[in-house]
Design a protein around this motif. Structure first.
Motif, short mmCIF file in Angstrom:
data_model
loop_
_atom_site.label_atom_id
_atom_site.label_comp_id
_atom_site.label_asym_id
_atom_site.label_seq_id
_atom_site.Cartn_x
_atom_site.Cartn_y
_atom_site.Cartn_z
N ASP A 9 -9.99 -20.61 57.24
CA ASP A 9 -10.13 -19.89 56.21
C ASP A 9 -9.23 -18.09 55.93
OD1 ASP A 9 -11.99 -17.70 54.05
OD2 ASP A 9 -13.32 -16.52 54.90
N LEU A 10 -9.05 -18.61 54.61
CA LEU A 10 -7.49 -17.64 54.41
C LEU A 10 -7.76 -17.07 52.83
CD1 LEU A 10 -4.72 -19.79 56.24
CD2 LEU A 10 -5.69 -17.50 56.77
N GLN A 11 -7.76 -16.05 53.44
CA GLN A 11 -7.66 -15.63 50.51
C GLN A 11 -6.27 -14.63 51.10
OE1 GLN A 11 -10.43 -14.93 50.00
NE2 GLN A 11 -11.67 -15.19 51.90
N LYS A 12 -5.97 -15.21 49.96
CA LYS A 12 -4.84 -14.93 49.30
C LYS A 12 -3.76 -13.86 49.41
CE LYS A 12 -1.80 -15.27 44.62
NZ LYS A 12 -1.94 -14.76 43.10
N GLY A 13 -2.53 -14.55 50.35
CA GLY A 13 -1.59 -14.05 51.14
C GLY A 13 -1.56 -14.41 52.75
N GLU A 14 -2.62 -14.56 53.02
CA GLU A 14 -3.37 -14.23 54.42
C GLU A 14 -2.44 -15.16 55.32
OE1 GLU A 14 -7.65 -12.51 54.75
OE2 GLU A 14 -7.12 -14.61 54.39
N GLU A 15 -2.48 -15.18 56.40
CA GLU A 15 -1.58 -16.87 57.84
C GLU A 15 -2.54 -16.84 58.34
OE1 GLU A 15 2.88 -16.12 59.51
OE2 GLU A 15 2.71 -16.06 56.82
N ALA A 16 -2.93 -17.82 59.21
CA ALA A 16 -3.42 -18.01 60.54
C ALA A 16 -2.27 -19.11 61.57
CB ALA A 16 -4.81 -19.02 59.86
N ILE A 17 -2.29 -18.54 62.65
CA ILE A 17 -1.76 -18.54 63.37
C ILE A 17 -2.64 -19.80 64.64
CG2 ILE A 17 0.35 -19.46 65.32
CD1 ILE A 17 0.67 -15.97 64.42
N LEU A 18 -2.24 -20.97 65.04
CA LEU A 18 -3.02 -22.37 64.94
C LEU A 18 -2.26 -22.60 67.16
CD1 LEU A 18 -3.70 -22.27 62.55
CD2 LEU A 18 -5.13 -24.30 63.24
N TYR A 19 -2.84 -22.72 68.12
CA TYR A 19 -2.06 -23.03 69.02
C TYR A 19 -3.37 -23.55 69.86
CZ TYR A 19 -3.37 -18.50 70.70
OH TYR A 19 -3.95 -17.53 71.35
N PRO A 20 -3.07 -24.69 70.86
CA PRO A 20 -4.20 -25.23 71.91
C PRO A 20 -4.15 -24.05 72.89
CG PRO A 20 -2.20 -26.20 71.73
CD PRO A 20 -2.15 -25.09 70.63
N ASP A 21 -5.66 -24.02 73.86
CA ASP A 21 -6.32 -23.24 74.49
C ASP A 21 -5.07 -22.28 75.68
OD1 ASP A 21 -8.78 -21.38 74.94
OD2 ASP A 21 -9.28 -23.14 77.02
N GLY A 22 -4.96 -21.45 76.23
CA GLY A 22 -4.33 -20.85 76.44
C GLY A 22 -3.79 -19.48 75.80
N GLU A 23 -2.05 -18.94 76.70
CA GLU A 23 -1.93 -18.14 75.94
C GLU A 23 -1.03 -18.35 74.88
OE1 GLU A 23 -1.22 -15.16 77.81
OE2 GLU A 23 -3.05 -15.37 79.20
N LEU A 24 -0.64 -17.07 74.35
CA LEU A 24 -0.19 -17.43 72.49
C LEU A 24 1.22 -17.30 72.84
CD1 LEU A 24 -0.67 -16.73 69.46
CD2 LEU A 24 0.76 -14.44 70.07
N PRO A 25 2.03 -18.68 72.71
CA PRO A 25 3.04 -19.35 72.99
C PRO A 25 4.04 -18.75 72.57
CG PRO A 25 2.32 -20.64 71.22
CD PRO A 25 0.95 -19.90 71.82
N ASP A 26 5.17 -19.04 72.38
CA ASP A 26 6.86 -18.44 71.52
C ASP A 26 6.41 -18.84 70.29
OD1 ASP A 26 9.46 -17.75 71.01
OD2 ASP A 26 10.62 -18.61 72.72
N LEU A 27 6.84 -18.17 69.14
CA LEU A 27 6.37 -17.73 68.01
C LEU A 27 7.88 -18.30 67.23
CD1 LEU A 27 3.78 -16.04 67.04
CD2 LEU A 27 3.20 -18.02 67.80
N ARG A 28 8.85 -18.33 67.85
CA ARG A 28 9.72 -18.45 67.02
C ARG A 28 10.49 -19.79 67.48
NH1 ARG A 28 14.07 -15.10 71.71
NH2 ARG A 28 12.36 -16.82 73.38
#
Length: 750
Positions: free
Chosen positions: A699-718
């Motif tokens: 569910d995203l409104q205009k201008g919003e962004e989502a980050i999805l990843y497999p269960d666990g720690e937030l990965p390196d987003l670079r």
């Protein structure tokens, strides 16, 4: 996840260094259109190469074109064809010899060369300015080549040794021309070429010499027409450029290109394909711009050809196919604008009795889109599919309402005039042409797949548009009626047929009989019976090798990617690279531009697909692509999507909404998936997708962004480029097959 609200996806890339490995490079002088260096700004361009004939071995040619220079044929009916303009020749004191090198710097969109001759050396820099209708060529000479100079030759003045180097196409119309050469004020010279009273072109140029005499810059402009206005236009362009600060002028040119490239990023572990991809991105913006003529069969690089115009039964559609996912929609604006500005001509293309509600487009035309519809009916509807894609990737309701809706409605109305109800209660089509099948015999088939697929897509799309715009169209009952009663797509044991009673019996280079699969995506792969039908059809088509061409391979690669067959898609694209020319151009009976561009779209289809309301991440990555990455590719619904694949696993996905549309992401993951809105403190969401394909509604409104990843720690987003070992750096340009494998006796330690 305290503190994660500050973490966002970011691209870490030295663009100039990354692009340098994808440059085109020549280790010897190119000697044909097939391997020349090309520069352009969407209107004016040049193909740069030389000649091996001893009489002209001292010449480097800048074969120049302007896309909108056309003329009226005097040898019979037909559209106004493009015509060759002329060339700027670098004439050297000595013959071009070794070591000579050339490099097309993609990042800065300029050619740099060091020409060694039997007398000395000449350094060359050339580019067509991104924002001015001017080509600049800079020369710097050493002792022995002080006499090197540039000279403009109208097409009729070009030495036959040079003019005929790429052959003569007897099907191409070349008008008689009158040429006047004059010199005006401010040191600007002119070549005025007349084909007819109101047709011709003006070339204007000026040489500016630096102090010392060994460095000079030529500024050249081409204007369409030969009257005082055209002459003044060309002169003004040259004057403004030559009087500008050269360094600042170059910086403005480069900044445009740097902004253009940064609109999206793709990196894959196949060095050849990655370089091929980025050269196509360069080619797109060299061939057209939002305010320039649409892409025809040649772009600005006209050469001997039987196709000096625009073809609509595949070529235009394929040329524009990569602009949508690549997030380069301004390139696609040239197509949208061409349709919008020529609506009346589209109406005039159908028989007079249908013009009250219909429109159409024949096989080929000039930029005015005047082309009478005969037995090949669906070309306008297919062009509308490109415009629909443009809409879906931008969600521009104004363009939808004012451009696409009225044109698509008229294209469907023309079909409705042709449909006939038969004894089975179904609506059937009379004999029409399936593009390229049985071309020499002008084979026509009843219930042609090409047309039935376009009718079904068109009616479904009109209903979707009507709902989107909230307009109750009084003719919507027709769309529902046709969808309910339309004859089914003909199928036999080999898959989709050309038409009723017409199986695919021999080699067919076009995928016109598979349009429902690609690019229309009327039939998907969620149902096993549909997958099997698509797979059977693809195998049967490609198995009939007799007439396969480069664009057959790109279409097949995209269909394989639709099936999720990454390994097969990769093999098809590797086969394509054996067919395209060393400079990534393409040629059959003459040069055409669409096939390599469609190859870039096939690469997109391996990385990201978004048809049918679902965004598919890495849907067809081959086994050998353990690493791959993309950033800000665009998806239907106006989403910018980024993803990183490392060691065969998708590490994260980022989706940014530009329009607030519904968002379903097919991640390919199983088990628990986490997602959160980037840049906020909103709690993350956990979704258990089980063992399915990992579809997640975000569910995203205009201008919003989502980050999805497999269960666990937030990965390196670079996001970084993929660095494969042994990549063939700068493979394209001159023919360099050894770079695929290297010289074994030159390896370290030998």
């Amino acid at each position: 996840m305290s503190g994660n609200e500050t973490k966002n996806v970011r691209l870490e890339l030295d663009w100039e260094r990354f692009m340098a490995d994808n440059d085109m490079e020549w280790v010897v002088k190119p000697v044909s259109w097939d391997e020349g260096a090309f520069i352009g700004n969407g209107l004016i361009g040049a193909m740069i190469y030389g000649e091996e004939n001893a009489k002209k071995r001292n010449v480097l040619r800048f074969v120049t074109g302007r896309t909108d220079v056309t003329t009226t044929r005097t040898d019979g009916p037909g559209f106004r064809p493009r015509v060759p303009v002329g060339e700027l020749d670098l004439e050297l004191e000595g013959m071009i010899y070794h070591p000579t090198s050339m490099r097309l710097d993609l990042w800065n969109a300029e050619l740099r060369a060091v020409l060694t001759t039997t007398r000395g050396e000449v350094r060359v820099r050339a580019f067509v300015h991104s924002e001015a209708e001017v080509m600049a060529v800079e020369l710097e000479t050493t002792e022995g080549e002080e006499g090197a100079h540039l000279a403009w030759y109208a097409n009729s003045e070009v030495d036959p040794v040079l003019k005929h180097a790429d052959g003569i196409n007897s099907n191409q119309y070349i008008p008689e021309e009158e040429v006047d050469k004059t010199t005006g004020k401010d040191g600007i010279s002119f070549s005025i070429q007349r084909y007819a009273p109101n047709e011709g072109c003006v070339a204007a140029w000026k040489e500016v010499r630096a102090s010392g005499g060994r460095r000079s810059i030529w500024y050249v402009s081409i204007a369409n027409g030969h009257d005082k206005k055209a002459k003044a236009q060309a002169a003004a362009a040259v004057k403004n450029a030559s009087e500008s600060d050269f360094g600042a002028w170059i910086d403005a040119h480069r900044q445009w290109w740097h902004r253009y490239y940064r609109q999206s990023f793709v990196s894959i572990p196949d060095g050849r394909l990655e370089s091929f991809y980025w050269i196509q991105m360069y080619k797109l913006a060299s061939a057209t711009r939002a305010d320039r003529p649409l892409i025809d069969n040649q772009g600005p690089w006209l050469a001997p050809t039987p196709w000096p115009g625009i073809w609509f039964n595949m070529n235009v559609q394929m040329s524009y196919s990569p602009v949508y996912t690549a997030n380069r929609l301004e390139i696609g604006e040239s197509l949208v604008r061409a349709l919008d500005e020529n609506k009346e001509h589209l109406i005039g293309n159908v028989p007079e009795r249908f013009r009250h509600d219909s429109a159409g487009l024949g096989r080929n035309s000039s930029y005015d889109l005047k082309s009478e519809v005969n037995d090949e009916v669906g070309n306008l509807a297919w062009i509308c599919h490109n415009v629909w894609r443009h809409y879906r990737y931008a969600m521009d309701d104004e363009m939808l309402r004012n451009v696409l809706y009225p044109i698509l409605r008229r294209s469907m109305n023309y079909y409705f005039h042709l449909l006939e109800e038969e004894g089975d209660g179904r609506l059937h089509l009379p004999p029409t042409i399936s593009p390229e099948y049985g071309s020499f015999t002008r084979t026509k088939v009843r219930d042609c797949h090409y047309d039935l697929a376009l009718i079904r897509w068109g009616c479904e799309t009109l209903l979707a548009i009507s709902e989107r715009l909230g307009e109750a169209d009084p003719t919507c009952w027709k769309w529902l009626h046709v969808l309910d009663r339309l004859a089914p797509l003909p199928v036999d044991e080999t898959g989709f047929m050309i038409g009723r009673d017409t199986p695919l019996a021999y080699g067919h280079r076009h995928f016109s009989h598979l349009l429902a699969v690609f690019p229309l995506h009327l039939i998907g792969c969620d149902r096993e019976e549909d997958r099997e039908l698509i797979a059977t059809s693809l195998r049967h088509w490609i198995g009939k090798e007799g007439d396969l061409r480069g664009f057959s391979l790109t279409g097949a690669a995209s269909i394989a990617a639709t099936l999720g067959w990454g390994n097969e898609a990769l093999r098809l694209l590797q086969a394509l690279l054996l067919i395209v020319k060393p400079n990534t151009m393409y040629k059959e009976a003459g040069p055409v531009i669409e096939t390599p561009l469609a190859g870039a779209e096939a690469i997109h289809d391996m990385l990201l697909q978004s048809w049918g309301g679902t965004i598919r991440i890495f849907p067809a990555v081959p086994d050998e692509w353990r690493d791959a990455t993309f950033h800000d590719l665009r998806a239907e619904g106006a989403f910018l999507v980024s993803a990183v694949r490392r060691d065969g696993i998708t590490r994260f996905i980022r989706v940014r909404s530009l329009a607030g549309e519904p968002c379903i992401v097919r991640t390919g993951w199983t088990g628990v998936v986490r997602w959160r809105k980037a840049g906020t403190a909103v709690a993350e969401t956990l979704v258990d997708v089980g063992t399915q394909e990992g579809d997640i509604a975000v569910d995203l409104q205009k201008g919003e962004e989502a980050i999805l990843y497999p269960d666990g720690e937030l990965p390196d987003l670079r996001i970084r480029s993929v660095s494969p070992s042994g990549r063939p750096v700068r493979y394209f340009g001159g023919h360099k097959p050894w770079r695929l494998y290297g010289f074994p006796f030159c390896e370290a330690g030998n």
